[in-house]
Design a protein around this motif. Structure first.
Motif, PDB file in Angstrom:
ATOM      1  N   ASP A   1       0.837  -1.199   0.000  1.00  0.00           N
ATOM      2  CA  ASP A   1       0.000   0.000   0.000  1.00  0.00           C
ATOM      3  C   ASP A   1       0.875   1.254   0.000  1.00  0.00           C
ATOM      4  N   ARG A   2       0.461   2.224  -0.802  1.00  0.00           N
ATOM      5  CA  ARG A   2       1.144   3.529  -0.809  1.00  0.00           C
ATOM      6  C   ARG A   2       0.524   4.377   0.300  1.00  0.00           C
ATOM      7  N   ILE A   3       1.370   4.821   1.212  1.00  0.00           N
ATOM      8  CA  ILE A   3       0.914   5.503   2.421  1.00  0.00           C
ATOM      9  C   ILE A   3       1.248   6.989   2.322  1.00  0.00           C
ATOM     10  N   PHE A   4       0.243   7.810   2.532  1.00  0.00           N
ATOM     11  CA  PHE A   4       0.367   9.263   2.434  1.00  0.00           C
ATOM     12  C   PHE A   4       0.067   9.872   3.802  1.00  0.00           C
ATOM     13  N   ILE A   5       0.995  10.632   4.329  1.00  0.00           N
ATOM     14  CA  ILE A   5       0.837  11.281   5.638  1.00  0.00           C
ATOM     15  C   ILE A   5       0.723  12.780   5.412  1.00  0.00           C
ATOM     16  N   THR A   6      -0.389  13.361   5.811  1.00  0.00           N
ATOM     17  CA  THR A   6      -0.506  14.813   5.682  1.00  0.00           C
ATOM     18  C   THR A   6       0.179  15.487   6.866  1.00  0.00           C
ATOM     19  N   THR A   7       0.568  16.716   6.646  1.00  0.00           N
ATOM     20  CA  THR A   7       1.199  17.514   7.694  1.00  0.00           C
ATOM     21  C   THR A   7       0.116  18.312   8.407  1.00  0.00           C
ATOM     22  N   PRO A   8       0.002  18.126   9.729  1.00  0.00           N
ATOM     23  CA  PRO A   8      -1.023  18.896  10.450  1.00  0.00           C
ATOM     24  C   PRO A   8      -0.583  20.341  10.683  1.00  0.00           C
ATOM     25  N   ALA A   9      -1.553  21.183  10.965  1.00  0.00           N
ATOM     26  CA  ALA A   9      -1.248  22.569  11.364  1.00  0.00           C
ATOM     27  C   ALA A   9      -0.437  22.525  12.651  1.00  0.00           C
ATOM     28  N   ASP A  10       0.438  23.510  12.828  1.00  0.00           N
ATOM     29  CA  ASP A  10       1.262  23.571  14.031  1.00  0.00           C
ATOM     30  C   ASP A  10       0.396  23.661  15.279  1.00  0.00           C
ATOM     31  N   GLY A  11       0.904  23.062  16.354  1.00  0.00           N
ATOM     32  CA  GLY A  11       0.211  23.085  17.631  1.00  0.00           C
ATOM     33  C   GLY A  11       0.246  24.461  18.259  1.00  0.00           C
ATOM     34  N   GLU A  12      -0.752  24.722  19.083  1.00  0.00           N
ATOM     35  CA  GLU A  12      -0.873  26.005  19.768  1.00  0.00           C
ATOM     36  C   GLU A  12      -1.236  25.768  21.221  1.00  0.00           C
ATOM     37  N   TYR A  13      -0.819  26.703  22.049  1.00  0.00           N
ATOM     38  CA  TYR A  13      -1.267  26.732  23.432  1.00  0.00           C
ATOM     39  C   TYR A  13      -1.354  28.196  23.829  1.00  0.00           C
ATOM     40  N   GLY A  14      -2.537  28.645  24.120  1.00  0.00           N
ATOM     41  CA  GLY A  14      -2.735  30.067  24.402  1.00  0.00           C
ATOM     42  C   GLY A  14      -2.344  30.878  23.180  1.00  0.00           C
ATOM     43  N   ASP A  15      -1.483  31.852  23.373  1.00  0.00           N
ATOM     44  CA  ASP A  15      -1.012  32.687  22.271  1.00  0.00           C
ATOM     45  C   ASP A  15       0.230  32.114  21.592  1.00  0.00           C
ATOM     46  N   ASN A  16       0.761  31.016  22.113  1.00  0.00           N
ATOM     47  CA  ASN A  16       1.976  30.422  21.550  1.00  0.00           C
ATOM     48  C   ASN A  16       1.643  29.475  20.409  1.00  0.00           C
ATOM     49  N   VAL A  17       2.287  29.693  19.268  1.00  0.00           N
ATOM     50  CA  VAL A  17       2.207  28.765  18.138  1.00  0.00           C
ATOM     51  C   VAL A  17       3.569  28.102  18.051  1.00  0.00           C
ATOM     52  N   TYR A  18       3.595  26.789  18.120  1.00  0.00           N
ATOM     53  CA  TYR A  18       4.847  26.042  18.126  1.00  0.00           C
ATOM     54  C   TYR A  18       5.231  25.702  16.692  1.00  0.00           C
ATOM     55  N   SER A  19       5.955  26.631  16.088  1.00  0.00           N
ATOM     56  CA  SER A  19       6.364  26.517  14.693  1.00  0.00           C
ATOM     57  C   SER A  19       7.147  25.228  14.469  1.00  0.00           C
ATOM     58  N   GLY A  20       6.750  24.484  13.456  1.00  0.00           N
ATOM     59  CA  GLY A  20       7.420  23.241  13.104  1.00  0.00           C
ATOM     60  C   GLY A  20       6.853  22.010  13.790  1.00  0.00           C
ATOM     61  N   SER A  21       5.934  22.187  14.727  1.00  0.00           N
ATOM     62  CA  SER A  21       5.384  21.032  15.449  1.00  0.00           C
ATOM     63  C   SER A  21       4.558  20.125  14.530  1.00  0.00           C
ATOM     64  N   GLY A  22       3.880  20.707  13.545  1.00  0.00           N
ATOM     65  CA  GLY A  22       3.136  19.891  12.585  1.00  0.00           C
ATOM     66  C   GLY A  22       4.071  19.041  11.743  1.00  0.00           C
ATOM     67  N   ARG A  23       5.134  19.649  11.262  1.00  0.00           N
ATOM     68  CA  ARG A  23       6.125  18.916  10.456  1.00  0.00           C
ATOM     69  C   ARG A  23       6.817  17.843  11.298  1.00  0.00           C
ATOM     70  N   ASN A  24       7.145  18.156  12.566  1.00  0.00           N
ATOM     71  CA  ASN A  24       7.744  17.158  13.459  1.00  0.00           C
ATOM     72  C   ASN A  24       6.816  15.966  13.653  1.00  0.00           C
ATOM     73  N   THR A  25       5.540  16.234  13.845  1.00  0.00           N
ATOM     74  CA  THR A  25       4.559  15.168  14.038  1.00  0.00           C
ATOM     75  C   THR A  25       4.488  14.280  12.804  1.00  0.00           C
ATOM     76  N   ALA A  26       4.401  14.883  11.618  1.00  0.00           N
ATOM     77  CA  ALA A  26       4.345  14.100  10.378  1.00  0.00           C
ATOM     78  C   ALA A  26       5.614  13.266  10.214  1.00  0.00           C
ATOM     79  N   LYS A  27       6.757  13.821  10.561  1.00  0.00           N
ATOM     80  CA  LYS A  27       8.038  13.118  10.427  1.00  0.00           C
ATOM     81  C   LYS A  27       8.112  11.927  11.378  1.00  0.00           C
ATOM     82  N   ILE A  28       7.616  12.069  12.586  1.00  0.00           N
ATOM     83  CA  ILE A  28       7.608  10.964  13.548  1.00  0.00           C
ATOM     84  C   ILE A  28       6.722   9.830  13.033  1.00  0.00           C
ATOM     85  N   ILE A  29       5.563  10.176  12.468  1.00  0.00           N
ATOM     86  CA  ILE A  29       4.684   9.148  11.890  1.00  0.00           C
ATOM     87  C   ILE A  29       5.370   8.509  10.679  1.00  0.00           C
TER      88      ILE A  29
END
Length: 171
Positions: A36-64
């Motif tokens: 099977d050809r597996i496609f992983i989308t990159t999620p939007a970066d995570g946020e907490y309050g006013d903080n946006v954790y730049s690169g967290s979406g790409r890190n998550t996709a890379k771990i998967i």
């Protein structure tokens, strides 16, 4: 004298332990095959309050990606998927068989070593057969760091083990 020393050691070691769990929401009977050809989308970066954790979406996709690549050679990471339909469209456009659609629900990176507030992460993962739209599996991975991190830990450090276990269960 020994008992207090042992209790102190157990307390320190317990504070070092990370916790994480996979909470399945839906498990279909279908499984992923190595062809099977597996496609992983990159999620939007995570946020907490006013903080946006730049690169967290790409890190998550890379771990998967790393976990899926251990099982199959036909894995690729796609672009940012704003929503479910966008993810399906990307996977269909790339002529893929399986879509792994992660969504960051919570991402909290704390200076745990001095604040004594744990890092936290919560990721929803949906696995879909692209042609039929059938859900193979879905669930939520939650993680929390120990309190005695000695610095340098981040929410993405809580993901590799539960994601590897989850991906292994798909094959």
């Amino acid at each position: 004298m020994r008992v207090p020393m042992i209790l102190a050691l157990v307390t320190v070691l317990a504070g070092c332990a990370d916790s994480h769990r996979w909470s399945p929401q839906q498990n279909g009977s279908a499984r992923i095959t190595t062809s099977d050809r597996i496609f992983i989308t990159t999620p939007a970066d995570g946020e907490y309050g006013d903080n946006v954790y730049s690169g967290s979406g790409r890190n998550t996709a890379k771990i998967i990606y790393n976990a899926a690549s251990a099982k199959s050679h036909l894995v690729r990471i796609g672009g940012l998927a704003e929503n479910y339909q966008d993810a399906i469209n990307q996977a269909q456009g790339a002529e893929q068989d399986i879509l792994i659609f992660p969504t960051i629900l919570h991402w909290e990176d704390r200076a745990t070593e001095w604040s004594m507030i744990s890092d936290k992460v919560e990721i929803k993962v949906e696995v879909i057969q692209v042609q039929t739209g059938a859900v193979i599996s879905s669930g939520i991975i939650k993680g929390s760091s120990g309190l005695a991190t000695l610095g340098g830990d981040h929410p993405q450090d809580l993901l590799p083990q539960p994601i590897a276990e989850f991906v292994s269960s798909l094959f």
